[in-house]
Design a protein around this motif. Structure first.
Motif, short mmCIF file in Angstrom:
data_model
loop_
_atom_site.label_atom_id
_atom_site.label_comp_id
_atom_site.label_asym_id
_atom_site.label_seq_id
_atom_site.Cartn_x
_atom_site.Cartn_y
_atom_site.Cartn_z
N PHE A 17 0.87 -1.17 0.00
CA PHE A 17 0.00 0.00 0.00
C PHE A 17 0.90 1.21 0.00
N VAL A 22 3.00 -4.81 2.55
CA VAL A 22 2.19 -5.58 3.50
C VAL A 22 2.49 -7.07 3.38
N SER A 42 -1.53 -7.61 15.02
CA SER A 42 -2.26 -6.64 14.22
C SER A 42 -1.36 -6.07 13.13
N SER A 44 -0.27 -7.63 10.49
CA SER A 44 0.71 -8.56 9.92
C SER A 44 0.30 -9.04 8.52
N GLY A 45 -0.92 -8.70 8.07
CA GLY A 45 -1.29 -9.04 6.71
C GLY A 45 -2.30 -10.17 6.59
N LYS A 46 -2.90 -10.58 7.71
CA LYS A 46 -3.85 -11.69 7.67
C LYS A 46 -5.09 -11.32 6.87
N HIS A 211 -8.71 -14.11 16.56
CA HIS A 211 -7.97 -13.86 17.79
C HIS A 211 -8.44 -14.78 18.91
N1 LIG Z 1 -6.17 0.02 1.93
C1 LIG Z 1 -5.04 0.14 2.66
N2 LIG Z 1 -4.25 1.24 2.49
C2 LIG Z 1 -3.12 1.38 3.21
N3 LIG Z 1 -2.68 0.48 4.11
C3 LIG Z 1 -3.42 -0.62 4.32
C4 LIG Z 1 -4.65 -0.84 3.62
N4 LIG Z 1 -5.17 -2.02 4.03
C5 LIG Z 1 -4.31 -2.50 4.97
N5 LIG Z 1 -3.26 -1.68 5.14
C6 LIG Z 1 -2.13 -1.88 6.03
O1 LIG Z 1 -1.60 -3.14 5.78
C7 LIG Z 1 -1.16 -3.74 6.98
C8 LIG Z 1 -1.72 -5.13 7.07
O2 LIG Z 1 -3.12 -5.03 7.23
P1 LIG Z 1 -4.06 -6.27 7.55
O3 LIG Z 1 -5.43 -5.69 7.68
O4 LIG Z 1 -3.84 -7.32 6.54
O5 LIG Z 1 -3.54 -6.75 8.95
P2 LIG Z 1 -4.18 -7.83 9.89
O6 LIG Z 1 -3.14 -8.86 10.08
O7 LIG Z 1 -5.49 -8.25 9.39
O8 LIG Z 1 -4.34 -7.03 11.24
P3 LIG Z 1 -5.55 -7.02 12.28
O9 LIG Z 1 -5.31 -8.13 13.22
O10 LIG Z 1 -5.42 -5.68 12.96
O11 LIG Z 1 -6.83 -7.13 11.51
C9 LIG Z 1 -1.57 -2.83 8.10
O12 LIG Z 1 -0.44 -2.13 8.55
C10 LIG Z 1 -2.55 -1.89 7.49
O13 LIG Z 1 -2.44 -0.60 8.05
#
Ligand SMILES: Nc1ncnc2c1ncn2[C@@H]1O[C@H](COP(=O)(O)OP(=O)(O)OP(=O)(O)O)[C@@H](O)[C@H]1O
Ligand SMILES: Nc1ncnc2c1ncn2[C@@H]1O[C@H](COP(=O)(O)OP(=O)(O)OP(=O)(O)O)[C@@H](O)[C@H]1O
Ligand SMILES: [Mg+2]
Ligand SMILES: [Mg+2]
Lengths: 263, 219, 256, 219, 263
Positions: A17, A22, A42, A44-46, A211
């Motif tokens: 992004f 990511v 949080s 990590s990209g899941k 979680h």
């Molecule tokens: N549309 C976007 N634009 C910019 N950054 C993004 C976007 N979508 C996600 N990110 C960033 O990408 C990274 C990974 O996001 P992701 O939602 O995959 O994490 P996650 O593992 O699901 O975390 P969580 O447990 O908080 O849901 C995060 O740092 C988030 O801020």
């Protein structure tokens, strides 16, 4: 299980992004009927990997195959071209997703939420679509609310309808992104029960970001631990939760436990 | 004094013209609003550019100027319009440009998650728009559409300046014939206000009807 | 060619532009158009085989552009003949003649007799219809632009004199008299005629290119003038038929 | 009829005179609208029911009726009760009152958009009502309002041609007077349109900037 | 403890929203320095009682005394009159509150958030207020972010600043309403650590609404179980969590545990 071919094959995909990477050369394989739990801190990209599989985000590099077919590319005369909308629509038939915030259609009743997609995308007649919808609503324990509007439901009820809606298209792969984390603690159980039931009664492949460590432990065949856009550790639930090898996994689990979550 | 009843007849005729203009203008505005509003959200550059040009042009130049242009300049290039046509055209295109932004804003206000749910359910772009996004967005648009309609109603008064016998125009006539300024103007102010109240009442009851069930109490 | 007339005949009406300035043009309480100019036009068109006229009220300034844009077939509004206008439109022979007047406060506090008097008094303002004869007369007399206030209609002009917003309001004599009659205000006074301002006559104004129609109109107008029917129509409104018959279009259009 | 550049250059100075008045009227009208709007917004929040109701209805009335008619009213009827205003002043008051009813809504929305949690946190910090307004609510409410306010001021700018109806010699009136003198509408009206379009396009840029700068408060 | 007088005395208060009775003749007492955990199902009135103590809601009936003084009433010539704003402002000095959603002032920097109230309500000079603010920020581990704006902070960091802000007025009673439930699971711990520290280093009375049962168990001196606007059961944490007497309490705890929370 190793005899069959993977239903999902993710090959060195990357996703940024803006300047922020990511996913960074992520690869993974999922076998048919496998239940996978994706855990990790949080950011990590899941969520991102699930959204990529659902074609809600595009990838910057790498390849994904679903049932041996390219997801984001089309094979034409031996060449790989970017997929067009028609190809994507066909691939999406195999995949369903349930969101953290349910994303029900607020202007449609419960049953209309469930019948809409089959009627529009498959041309199922209304009567058949409604019959099938009632079966699904019955399975998630929401048959008696078929005529209600989403606004009249509790969070747990909404999420169960969202699951029924995704099932209506009979996908082979179901993606669940923290489907309980927006729910009041007492409502979590009813949704997890539906997942158990799904697991027992269908043979769908399921990818589950959560979680709820206790549930992940009991439910999953295999657990992937994500950190900073990579899979840091994977294995059977008992290995990951009881004897994590990587320092990052250990640290993460310690924090989670300290915060009061049962494993 | 017996004349007043006759003059009141003139005012009523004017009110009918005003109502006609408002209705026809609103229909045109509504059509333009959806065409241009959705055009601005299109994937195709040409459509987007066209819609943007239309919106910026009609929002950018005053309704007053547009009306004079439609009435006095368009005939010079061979496009002859009756005053009513010129009035409906200018009002509809002008208000349509404002309402197009309402359509766009409302569609965008429907959270990304609804679009994503559509993709996850494999609905096509048009199917998602038609069955999921627009029905929700329309509810968001309605109150602003009501305001737009009232703006249009008020703008009809400007057509009196191109000799269309609307309320304001008839008030001017009555004023010239009777020499009384207060009575005709006060009368039409009240009539305009009543029409505006009718519009907002109508829109609000439509909104209430459509919103039924969307914010329902848990049962 | 007579195609324009044929067209009017077949559609059954002619579109005329009028002002809202009694007694030249007027709208009755029932919405019916009357006044000297439309009455004459209606009669002549009837004789030409065009059943009726449909009037739309317009500002003076918008009449000639409207005619050119094809919004009306003819202007019958007391639009006085002047060389520039003769160049822009095709006039009929004279119909209504009138001198200019000014409406001022009782006692004529600023002592106006002519437009030049207004020009000389540097604090004086004068109202006139935009694009009308009086506006040009005032400007030509040397009243600077910012002291010539463009007033949309007669009632507004009257009101502005009453309220002291302008010192004088100028219109043809009969128009001012009509305003005075309706206002019935003892604090006002009429100066008529304005010194140095010529007597003007209007005619029905046609679009350039419609000369055939204009000529047909002229023929009927001449017949009516001769038979006395012309006088019967306009004299009740206060106009003088003799004045209109004592001059011609050619003279008026040639005037400097 | 063809476009005549010589004519354009000939009438330009006159039109520029009009532009000056147009801009002056807009500026004065904006200041008045900003103040009137605040007055209305505060009056409507007043615990005094009679005051808030009366002001509420008056604002509704002004918003529901055409500015053109209001201008006639202010200019031609008010003198009957002894209020005699010069044309420009009458015009500015008309604009200010009319748009004041719009800015009042902006103020109201701005204040209501400050989350309830902020009022509560202020109370938990034991701030007085006055301190809450000056230190917590107003600083958060104002920035998001700025684009909306600017929007209305641009809209007002486009309605200044209405002032020509009450003899203010603004741009439109100058253009009409030019048209009356030379019997040509094409150039003057087109120039007026072009002028409004130019200013509007500039103001779009300004607005986007304002929105970026003030539109969103990060929480 | 029974020798001293209660710092909070709630006497048969009731509160309705429209026709809905949220609190129904509720009474409770809190001793100075006591740490109280308020638990119970969603909608049972936990938040409402905290908001009433903070004077964010008015009560419909009953009385509340803080340090022996009426909260919502003033004694004048032996009569009880409704309190005026001055009286309420004086009483509020004794009480601080931390909200679920932090409610930091977004237009002020971290340190300004903390100094604002002391400077405005107590007339503390800026230098003294900032010195004290830095001590508090240090205690919650946020001293290095003193110049940051709230939007630049994570949820856990915001909540720690919110705690510092509430402490700046040196209240005798602190109210915490689900201060961790809007946080990502890994961020919960840092906030709970601050609460532990507060508990150890100050002698404030603390009322804490929480769904973190493990923390409530370890932290609280006494647990109140709310249901439908009444206190159904109260006692030492061990009694409530291990041997709940009431059926409703048992049911609630069973659900919570099933949902994966450690007790
Ligand atoms: N549309 C976007 N634009 C910019 N950054 C993004 C976007 N979508 C996600 N990110 C960033 O990408 C990274 C990974 O996001 P992701 O939602 O995959 O994490 P996650 O593992 O699901 O975390 P969580 O447990 O908080 O849901 C995060 O740092 C988030 O801020
Ligand atoms: N301002 C209000 N207007 C109407 N009803 C309200 C309002 N505030 C709270 N309620 C209702 O009062 C009841 C009690 O609310 P309260 O927030 O105290 O519950 P709670 O115990 O804090 O629940 P939770 O665990 O969900 O936070 C709920 O049913 C709620 O809907
Ligand atoms: Mg996520
Ligand atoms: Mg609560």
């Amino acid at each position: 299980m190793h005899l069959s071919t993977p239903i999902i094959k993710v090959d060195a995909i990357s996703k940024s992004f803006g300047a922020f990477k990511v996913l960074d050369g992520l690869s993974m394989q999922v076998m048919p009927r496998e239940k996978l739990a994706l855990i990790g801190p949080s950011g990590s990209g899941k969520t991102t990997i699930l959204r990529i599989l659902m074609t809600l985000e595009r990838i910057d590099g790498g390849h994904i195959q679903i049932e041996g077919e390219q997801l984001y590319h089309m094979e034409r005369n031996g060449q790989l071209l970017p997929a067009d909308e028609r190809h994507l629509a066909r691939m999406r038939q195999k995949i369903g997703m349930v969101f953290q915030l349910f994303n029900l259609f607020p202007h449609k009743s419960v049953i209309d939420n469930v019948t809409l997609a089959p009627m529009l995308t498959k041309g199922t007649p209304r009567s058949a679509a409604e019959k099938r919808a009632m079966e699904l609503l019955d399975m998630v324990g929401m048959a008696d609310k078929a005529k209600a509007m989403p606004a009249q439901l509790s969070g747990g009820q909404k999420q169960r309808v969202a699951i029924a809606r995704a099932l209506a298209l009979q996908p082979k792969i179901m993606l669940f992104d923290e489907v309980t984390s927006a729910l009041d603690p007492e409502l979590v159980e009813e949704v997890l029960n539906v997942l158990w039931r799904l697991c027992a009664e269908t043979d769908m492949t399921m990818l589950l970001v959560t979680h709820e460590m206790g549930f992940a432990h009991d439910f999953a065949d295999r657990v992937l631990f994500f950190d900073r856009g990579r899979i840091v550790e994977e294995g059977k639930p008992d290995e990951i939760f009881r004897h994590p090898k990587q320092e990052r996994t250990q640290g993460f689990l310690k924090k989670i436990i300290a915060a009061g979550h049962r494993v | 004094m017996t004349q007043w009843s006759g003059y009141f007849g003139l005012i009523v005729q004017g009110a009918i013209v005003t109502i006609e203009l408002t209705l026809m203008g609103s229909v045109l505005a509504l059509i333009m609003a959806f065409l241009a509003g959705l055009g601005r959200l299109s994937r195709f550059f040409l459509l987007r550019a066209l819609a943007t040009a239309y919106i910026e042009f009609f929002r950018g130049t005053s309704i007053f100027v547009q009306l004079f242009f439609a009435y006095f300049v368009l005939p010079l290039i061979g496009l002859e319009l009756t005053p009513l046509q010129a009035g409906v055209l200018a009002l509809g295109l002008n208000v349509g440009a404002y309402a197009a932004e309402v359509v766009r804003g409302a569609v965008q206000s429907i959270g990304r998650e609804q679009h994503e749910a559509c993709i996850a359910l494999n609905l096509g772009r048009w199917q998602g728009l038609r069955h999921v996004i627009l029905p929700q967005a329309f509810l968001v648009m309605l109150p602003t559409f009501g305001n737009n309609a009232i703006e249009l109603l008020k703008a009809t008064s400007v057509v009196s300046l191109i000799s269309l016998a609307d309320l304001t125009f008839q008030a001017q006539v009555v004023r010239a014939q009777t020499g009384n300024t207060m009575v005709p103007f006060a009368t039409i102010l009240v009539i305009y206000f009543i029409l505006a109240l009718l519009i907002s009442w109508g829109v609000r009851s439509l909104e209430r009807r459509m919103a039924r069930g969307l914010d329902g109490v848990r049962v | 060619d007579d195609s324009k007339l044929e067209q009017l005949k077949s559609q059954g009406f002619a579109r005329v532009a009028i002002a809202n300035e009694p007694p030249y043009t007027a709208v009755a309480a029932d919405g019916k158009v009357s006044g000297a100019a439309p009455d004459v036009a209606r009669e002549i068109f009837k004789r030409l085989g065009v059943a009726d006229i449909v009037a739309s009220i317009s500002e003076y300034g918008a009449m000639i552009p409207g005619l050119q844009a094809g919004r009306f077939d003819v202007v019958t509004a007391g639009l006085f003949m002047k060389p520039e206008r003769c160049a822009a439109v095709a006039y009929s022979e004279p119909v209504l003649c009138d001198a200019e007047a000014m409406l001022v406060k009782k006692g004529n506090p600023k002592g106006f007799k002519s437009y030049e008097d207004v020009a000389k008094d540097t604090s004086a303002t004068i109202g006139a219809p935009g694009g009308g004869t009086e506006e040009k007369l005032a400007l030509n007399a040397g009243v600077p632009r910012e002291r010539v206030i463009v007033v949309p209609d007669g009632q507004s002009g009257l009101k502005m004199v009453q309220d002291g917003r302008i010192d004088a309001y100028s219109l043809p004599v009969l128009s001012i008299n009509d305003l005075m009659k309706k206002a019935n205000d003892p604090n006002l006074e009429v100066i008529a005629p304005v010194q140095g301002a010529p007597v003007y006559c209007d005619g029905a104004a046609f679009k350039k290119g419609d000369e055939a129609l204009r000529d047909a109109f002229d023929v009927e107008l001449a017949k009516m003038k001769k038979s006395g029917e012309f006088a019967k129509i306009i004299e009740p409104y206060g106009f003088s038929a003799a004045a209109a018959m004592s001059t011609t279009r050619d003279k008026l259009c040639a005037a400097k | 009829m063809d476009w005549d550049w010589n004519f354009v250059w000939q009438i330009m100075p006159t039109l520029i005179q009009g532009v000056k008045i147009t801009i002056l009227a807009t500026l004065l009208g904006s200041v008045l609208a900003a103040i009137v709007g605040l007055g209305i917004a505060l009056a409507r929040r007043s615990p005094n029911k009679a005051l808030s109701r009366t002001v509420g209805w008056a604002a509704e009335f002004i918003r529901g009726t055409p500015l053109l008619v209001q201008l006639y009213f202010i200019f031609y009827v008010l003198p009957d009760i002894g209020i005699l205003l010069p044309p420009l002043v009458a015009g500015v008051i008309g604009l200010g009152l009319h748009y004041g009813t719009y800015t009042a809504e902006v103020y109201r929305a701005g204040i209501e958009n400050v989350p309830r949690g902020q009022w509560e946190a202020a109370k938990a910090c034991n701030l007085s009502a006055r301190q809450t307004w000056t230190h917590i609510i107003i600083p958060q409410a104002i920035p998001p309002m700025i684009p909306a306010l600017a929007n209305y001021f641009i809209a007002m700018f486009k309605e200044t041609p209405l002032l020509s109806a009450i003899t203010v010699l603004e741009l439109m009136n100058q253009a009409k007077s030019v048209a009356n003198t030379y019997y040509r509408y094409l150039e003057p009206i087109t120039l007026v349109g072009a002028f409004f379009l130019a200013i509007s396009l500039c103001s779009v840029v300004l607005l986007r900037w304002l929105e970026r700068r003030y539109g969103k408060i990060e929480r």
